[in-house]
Scaffold this active site. Structure first.
Site, PDB file in Angstrom:
ATOM      1  CE  LYS A 294      48.192  32.966  35.057  1.00  0.00           C
ATOM      2  NZ  LYS A 294      47.034  33.988  35.202  1.00  0.00           N
ATOM      3  CG  ASP A 324      40.819  25.979  44.858  1.00  0.00           C
ATOM      4  OD1 ASP A 324      40.093  25.115  45.200  1.00  0.00           O
ATOM      5  OD2 ASP A 324      40.150  27.352  44.914  1.00  0.00           O
ATOM      6  CG  ASP A 726      44.527  38.743  54.203  1.00  0.00           C
ATOM      7  OD1 ASP A 726      43.549  39.285  53.861  1.00  0.00           O
ATOM      8  OD2 ASP A 726      45.636  38.929  53.666  1.00  0.00           O
TER       9      ASP A 726
END
Length: 1026
Positions: A294, A324, A726
């Site tokens: 992706k 990951d 974030d």
């Protein structure tokens, strides 16, 4: 040698001139010195010239005012150094004599200068907040000396200049140039530039005026209900009150927008002079990726190549790639990228090309021969382009092979199974591709360090998605390289400006500003977006208006990528306490004034302990206190304090040392190497460790159980608890008192790719909104968290708006439905179209448009970008934000976790912007499609009713039609997205069209337009014979 001789002789000339002064003249000179230093520090005119202004090509400057300024500064320096400590070239008797004279003059000066002001140097702005205005206090006793002081100062400077010129013109010009360069290196590395008052003051006036009009409008709406449509009136008023609150939260944090300028030449003069070892700080750069199918591996490779070729000392740059998904495709891509970097990096640095991501460099449509004078450039560029095409073919071949997974799993070249065949159950993997033996390019020069990291994953452990991966990179980088600053990038965000790191260092390494800065945020810029930016992918209003407004308060929010961190801030350390200035007013405390609640230095330790008890336990306080106090109460940590405490404990008590070590391990984990790295404020790894030891320790800190029982994700590192880690991480830093910086260089620092497809764009917005809802329903919600910290109130407004904006989708959906309901029921939310109602409505809409126009004026945002943002605010609000609210409630209340989809970043294979027209059905499309249909039906029904009812019904119809068209116009980009290309109408649109026709037909029959309605007598009253 010439510079040294000139400097020494110039100082002797100044001493000889000053030696001829009598006591009163020296006293007067001391007063002038004090006042001039205060004036120069306050006005910033200490050295307004650059080294170029005193070059050998401009000798006429030597007789001007600029030279006088430098001579004055040299005089002041001589008075400080020579008079205080004595001249090295003079005899000891002269030194003693000068010391005695100066001591007597200073005593006289103290007896004359009033000391009743009671202000310390720090209170006058000596070394306080660099953003604060310095107070210049001029003693009234010496005001009568202003004219004579100026004449005396002018006369002595002229005498000293004439004496200096007798030394020799060449020496003197060399002295001036050397002194100017030295002074230039001492200047601030950045400057805050306020918006011109001619642009910002009208903007503020309109904001206040709009607030007044809004209050009058709401008062009118509340006090004038509609009896025959009470439900519609109540819904509309409730929505309008929420919109007003939302506008206040969004608008007032933009009250103090600022711009910033950086001085890269001063940074080089101070830290990176040619021919000397670079003193620039090391930077560890993080690149995160999950699914290479992706997130195309070619994008990741370009990002890594742009990092390795950045304009920064190679021994100061380290790149860490987090995989990951434990994909062998990513591992092989990094292996090929490291080999291609040996050719690409020297090519970039030799010809200073921009950007340094090969995919975007070779595809940009510009004159690549511009500013390239080397005759070999064309030949080497063609050869490098062929090399890159071969590299692309290799990466694409690896990607195609990865789509066909063997039944037995992937096998590495040495014949062993790939450890990451099961992406949810695999050991930690770490591979150093560059930076060790063999990390050289084709020219034999060193290359930056490149490390592949895939953390361990096991069933039954919570891995915390991206936030957990980033914390893993923080630990492994601290063990291997331990740069004091960190830059994190998404895999599709490459370095577009090779000097981006230097831009950030102008803030982080500034001696005055840097110690208070937790991170430097750069705006996000994107490639591959259509010219019209149909779905507001550039998000220009947020990056060019909102974040610049926050920069004038306490700094921008962290937006997930393109951000350079101070490692100490990520470790949960509190910033140094700024010296107090004059008492801040209410407006100053809201916007930028000091909210320092620390006790004065004269308070006793008991007062400090007492104040510490009142600190909110959720807000960690890390100050320079003894580490032993952490055993009894809240843990107080700072690297310098811990190192001093441990050193003292070695000589005092071994038990105390063991207790300190236990506290550190409980906080950071049981890795002695990593804990030791946290004590090194300037970064670097211990010299006593070997590479093998560091690699073993690096594998240990990426294990899945390392964070258990520690403060990772709660107080240090990226904070857990939301998919938008974030916002949460930045909020915790600001709550501790840190400030952030917004850096907008002329050439964008980073560029990335954005999902230009409607469905992908909505899914991306859904993920952001879901994270905000999670924060809103957590203990870290800015509405109630961190009031004992040092968070500015307007900064809190911005964070509250960041977390509550998805809730606006509910009143927005209802408000967009009201026009259609009013048109279909022939009722309205306003009792009657009175003069007062018309004036209030028109004034409110005019103030909205004027505010937008003035925002565009001071920010430089185009009207098309501003309008696209307004349109997508409605589109995203009635679709993605609405789903995020319900998904967030399900996750928090019912424990139903919803996984977000990684945004696809596919390239254009069928032509330019082919992905823009690709239709992907998703549930997010249903609410806006329904709103479009019912409003279109309502418009037709309302017009039909007005035609049928006569002239008197057209007046009330215009208000209803205005609101209906407001909804339709805002949803117009969504309608274009539904239609796709003109020759490829999706089947789902046909289905909705049939549904629309059916609803419209039923309503048409019900309304019976163009038919005269005959009203007869009531049969129930007069019977059958009436």
């Amino acid at each position: 040698m010439a510079v040294t001789m000139a400097t020494t002789e110039a100082e002797e000339v100044i001493l000889s001139e000053l030696d001829q002064l009598d006591n009163m003249e020296v006293l007067l000179f001391l007063v002038i010195k004090k006042r001039m230093l205060m004036w120069m520090k306050a006005s910033g005119k200490l050295s307004a010239a650059s080294p170029d202004q005193l070059s050998m090509a401009s000798p006429r400057v030597a007789g001007g005012k600029l030279l006088g300024c430098y001579v004055l500064q040299l005089i002041l320096n001589v008075m400080d150094s020579k008079w205080e400590y004595g001249s090295s070239s003079s005899s000891s008797q002269v030194n003693v004599a000068w010391k005695e004279r100066v001591k007597g003059w200073k005593m006289k000066e103290k007896s004359i200068v009033p000391t009743s002001t009671g202000q310390s140097n720090s209170e006058r702005g000596g070394s306080g907040d660099i953003d604060a205005t310095t107070d210049v206090v001029v003693e009234d006793t010496f005001l009568h000396l202003s004219t004579s002081s100026a004449l005396f100062l002018h006369r002595k400077i002229c005498d000293i200049i004439n004496s200096m010129l007798s030394i020799g013109g060449g020496y003197f010009l060399c002295l001036c140039f050397s002194y100017s360069r030295h002074d230039e290196a001492r200047q601030p590395l950045s400057r805050k530039v306020s918006i011109p008052s001619s642009r910002i003051n009208p903007y503020r006036m309109v904001i206040v005026l709009r607030l007044i009009i809004l209050c009058i409008f709401l008062h009118y709406r509340i006090t004038n209900p509609v009896p025959d449509a009470y439900a519609l009136w109540l819904i509309s008023v409730t929505c309008e009150i929420w919109f007003a609150i939302s506008w206040i939260l969004d608008q007032f944090p933009k009250w103090l927008p600022v711009n910033r300028e950086t001085y890269l030449d001063r940074l080089s003069l101070r830290y990176d002079q040619e021919g000397e070892p670079s003193q620039l700080a090391a930077v560890d750069i993080f690149v995160s990726t999950v699914d290479p199918l992706k997130e195309p591996p070619l994008f990741t490779a370009n990002t890594v190549l742009s990092i390795l070729a950045v304009d920064y000392p190679v021994d100061k740059v380290s790149c860490y790639v987090s995989d990951d998904g434990a994909a062998m495709l990513t591992f092989e891509t990094m292996s090929e990228t490291s080999e291609f970097a040996r050719k690409w990096v020297p090519f970039c640095k030799k010809y200073s090309i921009e950007p340094r991501a090969p995919e975007w460099y070779f595809t940009q449509k510009i004159d690549y021969l511009k500013d390239k004078v080397q005759p070999s450039f064309v030949k080497e560029r063609r050869a490098m382009k062929r090399e890159y095409e071969d590299f692309k073919v290799c990466i694409n071949r690896i990607e195609e092979n990865a789509k066909k997974v063997p039944e037995e799993g992937w096998i590495m070249q040495n014949g062993t199974p790939w450890p990451g065949n099961n992406s949810k159950d695999h050991p930690g993997m770490l591979q150093v591709f560059l930076g060790q033996n063999g990390g050289l390019d084709v020219d034999g020069n060193e290359l930056p360090c490149l490390v592949y990291v895939s953390r361990e994953k096991r069933p039954g452990f919570q891995h915390h998605k991206k936030a957990g991966a980033m914390n893993t990179l923080v630990r492994v980088s601290a063990v291997l390289t331990n740069g004091p600053f960190l830059l994190n990038l998404d895999c599709d965000h490459y370095i577009n400006n090779s000097k981006a790191l230097r831009e950030a260092m102008c803030f982080l390494m500034d001696p005055n500003l840097g110690k208070y800065v937790c991170y430097v945020q750069f705006p996000q810029r994107f490639d591959g977006i259509d010219k019209n930016d149909r779905y507001a992918n550039r998000n220009t209003v947020f990056f060019d208006i909102n974040l610049r407004g926050l920069d004038g308060i306490q700094g921008p929010v962290y937006v997930g990528t393109g951000c350079v961190f101070n490692r100490r801030a990520l470790y949960g350390c509190e910033p140094p306490v700024k010296p107090k200035h004059r008492k801040a007013g209410f407006l100053s405390s809201l916007c930028g004034g000091s909210q320092n609640k620390c006790s004065k230095s004269s308070k006793k330790g008991s007062d400090k302990k007492k104040s510490r008890k009142n600190v909110e336990p959720n807000v960690p306080i890390f100050s320079l206190e003894e580490i032993e106090e952490a055993v009894e109460g809240t843990f107080i940590w700072c690297p310098h304090a811990i190192s001093l405490s441990i050193a003292r404990s070695k000589s005092d008590d071994e038990e105390s040392l063991q207790m300190s070590q236990m506290i550190l391990e409980k906080r950071f984990g049981n890795s002695p190497v990593f804990v030791a790295s946290t004590l090194m404020e300037n970064g670097g790894v211990p010299q006593s460790t070997t590479s093998e030891t560091l690699l073993v320790e690096a594998i240990h800190v990426i294990s899945c159980g390392y964070e258990d029982g520690t403060d990772w994700g709660t107080e240090i590192g990226w904070i857990y608890g939301s998919v938008t880690e974030d916002i949460l991480t930045g909020f915790k830093m600001h709550a501790r008192g840190w400030r952030s910086i917004y850096c907008m260089p002329k050439r964008p620092a980073f560029k990335g790719s954005a999902p230009i497809n409607l469905s992908d764009r909505l899914n991306q917005v859904l993920r952001w909104a879901l994270g905000s809802v999670e924060i809103l329903l957590s203990r870290h919600c800015p509405i109630w968290y961190g009031y004992s910290g040092r968070l500015k109130w307007l900064e809190r407004f911005a964070y509250v708006n960041t977390t509550v904006y998805p809730i606006t989708s509910i009143p927005l959906l209802m408000y967009c439905t009201l026009p259609a309901v009013c048109l279909l029921t022939n009722k309205f939310i306003i009792p009657q179209i009175s003069m007062l109602a018309s004036i209030c409505s028109i004034s409110l809409f005019l103030s909205i448009f004027v505010t937008g126009i003035l925002e565009m004026r001071w920010s430089g945002v185009g009207i098309d970008e501003w309008w696209r943002n307004e349109q997508f605010w409605v589109i995203g609000g009635v679709s993605a934000h609405l789903f995020a609210v319900f998904q967030g409630l399900l996750k928090v209340l019912a424990g139903i976790d919803t996984n977000f989809t990684v945004t696809s970043k596919a390239s254009d294979e069928d032509g330019d912007f082919a992905e823009l027209y690709t239709f992907k059905w998703t549930m997010l499309l249903i609410p806006p499609t329904t709103l479009l249909i019912i409003n279109l039906v309502g418009v037709v029904a309302g017009i039909s009713y007005a035609i049928n009812s006569g002239y008197q019904s057209w007046g009330p119809l215009f208000g209803k039609l205005f609101f209906a068209f407001w909804v339709i116009i805002h949803l117009y980009p969504f309608l274009k997205g539904l239609m796709g290309r003109q020759n490829r109408t999706p089947t789902i649109v046909v289905v909705w069209s049939i549904l629309l026709a059916s609803i419209f037909s039923l309503l048409w029959v019900r309304i019976e337009p163009f038919t005269t309605k005959v009203k007869g007598p009531d049969v129930k009253l007069c019977g059958i014979n009436c």
